[in-house]
Design a protein around this motif. Sequence first.
Motif, short mmCIF file in Angstrom:
data_model
loop_
_atom_site.label_atom_id
_atom_site.label_comp_id
_atom_site.label_asym_id
_atom_site.label_seq_id
_atom_site.Cartn_x
_atom_site.Cartn_y
_atom_site.Cartn_z
N ALA A 20 8.50 -8.70 -7.68
CA ALA A 20 7.32 -9.54 -7.85
C ALA A 20 6.41 -9.48 -6.63
O ALA A 20 5.18 -9.46 -6.76
CB ALA A 20 7.74 -10.99 -8.12
N THR B 256 4.60 -5.76 -6.55
CA THR B 256 3.63 -5.59 -7.63
C THR B 256 2.55 -6.66 -7.58
O THR B 256 1.37 -6.39 -7.85
CB THR B 256 4.32 -5.62 -9.00
OG1 THR B 256 5.11 -6.82 -9.13
CG2 THR B 256 5.25 -4.42 -9.18
N GLY B 257 2.94 -7.89 -7.19
CA GLY B 257 1.97 -8.97 -7.09
C GLY B 257 0.94 -8.72 -6.01
O GLY B 257 -0.25 -8.99 -6.19
N LYS C 180 -1.50 -6.11 -7.29
CA LYS C 180 -2.38 -6.69 -8.30
C LYS C 180 -3.44 -7.58 -7.67
O LYS C 180 -4.63 -7.51 -8.01
CB LYS C 180 -1.55 -7.50 -9.29
CG LYS C 180 -2.33 -8.01 -10.50
CD LYS C 180 -2.59 -6.90 -11.49
CE LYS C 180 -3.22 -7.45 -12.76
NZ LYS C 180 -3.19 -6.49 -13.86
N GLU C 181 -3.02 -8.40 -6.72
CA GLU C 181 -3.96 -9.31 -6.05
C GLU C 181 -5.03 -8.55 -5.27
O GLU C 181 -6.16 -9.04 -5.12
CB GLU C 181 -3.20 -10.24 -5.12
CG GLU C 181 -2.38 -11.30 -5.85
CD GLU C 181 -1.44 -12.06 -4.94
OE1 GLU C 181 -1.50 -11.83 -3.70
OE2 GLU C 181 -0.63 -12.86 -5.44
N GLN D 22 9.84 -6.03 -14.37
CA GLN D 22 8.64 -6.82 -14.05
C GLN D 22 8.50 -8.06 -14.94
O GLN D 22 8.14 -9.14 -14.43
CB GLN D 22 7.39 -5.94 -14.14
CG GLN D 22 6.18 -6.58 -13.48
CD GLN D 22 4.95 -5.68 -13.48
OE1 GLN D 22 3.85 -6.14 -13.76
NE2 GLN D 22 5.11 -4.40 -13.16
N GLU E 62 8.20 -11.75 -13.39
CA GLU E 62 7.10 -12.67 -13.70
C GLU E 62 7.63 -14.06 -14.05
O GLU E 62 7.10 -15.08 -13.60
CB GLU E 62 6.26 -12.13 -14.86
CG GLU E 62 5.43 -10.90 -14.52
CD GLU E 62 4.72 -10.33 -15.72
OE1 GLU E 62 3.63 -9.75 -15.53
OE2 GLU E 62 5.23 -10.46 -16.85
N LYS F 109 4.31 -16.47 -12.77
CA LYS F 109 2.94 -16.00 -12.94
C LYS F 109 2.93 -14.59 -13.51
O LYS F 109 3.87 -13.82 -13.31
CB LYS F 109 2.19 -16.03 -11.62
CG LYS F 109 2.68 -15.05 -10.57
CD LYS F 109 1.80 -15.09 -9.32
CE LYS F 109 2.27 -14.08 -8.28
NZ LYS F 109 1.42 -14.11 -7.06
N GLU F 110 1.85 -14.27 -14.21
CA GLU F 110 1.71 -12.94 -14.80
C GLU F 110 1.30 -11.94 -13.73
O GLU F 110 0.47 -12.25 -12.86
CB GLU F 110 0.66 -12.97 -15.90
CG GLU F 110 0.51 -11.63 -16.62
CD GLU F 110 -0.56 -11.66 -17.68
OE1 GLU F 110 -0.22 -11.58 -18.86
OE2 GLU F 110 -1.75 -11.77 -17.30
N ILE F 111 1.90 -10.76 -13.78
CA ILE F 111 1.53 -9.68 -12.87
C ILE F 111 0.90 -8.55 -13.68
O ILE F 111 -0.21 -8.13 -13.43
CB ILE F 111 2.76 -9.16 -12.09
CG1 ILE F 111 3.36 -10.29 -11.26
CG2 ILE F 111 2.34 -7.99 -11.17
CD1 ILE F 111 4.68 -9.96 -10.61
N LEU G 266 1.30 -5.24 -14.02
CA LEU G 266 0.84 -4.05 -13.30
C LEU G 266 1.60 -2.82 -13.79
O LEU G 266 2.82 -2.71 -13.57
CB LEU G 266 1.06 -4.22 -11.80
CG LEU G 266 0.57 -3.05 -10.93
CD1 LEU G 266 -0.96 -3.06 -10.86
CD2 LEU G 266 1.17 -3.12 -9.53
#
Length: 292
Positions: free
Chosen positions: A210, A213-214, A217-218, A239, A243, A248-250, A252
């Motif tokens: 997380a 990948t988070g 994404k951010e 993934q 999440e 929270k949704e990622i 990616l």
Amino acid sequence: MKYALYTGCVSKGGCPELYPASLMVADRLGIELEELHDVGCTGAGVLPQGLSDPINARTFAKAEAMGMPIMTICSTCQGVMTQANHRLTEDPEYREEINRKYLADEGLEYKGTAEIKHLLWVLFEDIGAEKLQAMVQKPLAGLAVSPFYGCYLRRPPEVMTPPGFEKRATYLDDLIKLMGAEFIDIAGKGKCCGFPVLTANEENSLAMAAKHTGEAKEKGADVMVTPCPLCHLNLDGNQPNAEKQVGKEINLPILHLPQFVGLALGMTPSELGLGKHIVSTKVVNAKVEMLS
């Protein structure tokens, strides 16, 4: 350019889209491959050296007899094999002991001349950036891409990126730019994906997935690219669970290295097996289709 292909186990098991994508991209690039058969797992950093070194020495001996360097498509395989080969070539007495105890009964002998190269290294060191860029048919402009090396391809530096090969530490960054994509850097690109501790500590494993990948994404990444199928298993396959854990949704998408290169070479997402991933690659497919 001809190589003895060491597929590893994941490219035909957990990530079966990786193997055909690698073959297609190699063919397009003029890389001739002769697959190694009847060889064992590298040990994946899990087996102790006393077990994994003889297994890898056997693989090296087979490639040495073929007269070809080995090409890998897995960062973990590359890391374990490179470190094993370093021990075997730096200590001839140790190598001869393994030859005598484990290889002689099969009529095999490892002389210490094997060269092991990940596909990523082959792209820059054997094909070359200029020639590779000239083969790009569809520059991936507009696609924001984060790299994820994982923990094996650049460590330990004295073995994986030794003097004369320091640029290996940035090859994936360089490749993203070379393919025409937007480069999105992340702090964790050379850290563990979490896969090695998945069964021992699932909570920490998912937290790592997380986090990486988070972060990508951010920062605006559309997709992440990794040269390691084990990283792909955790970053893509787990993934959804990651999440849920962080709430929270990622969402990616994660691409294998050959898939990313294949898109720039003009291959379609379908040809490269992007539909077999856990996290949907629809955003990638749409952006690639929009490119001229």
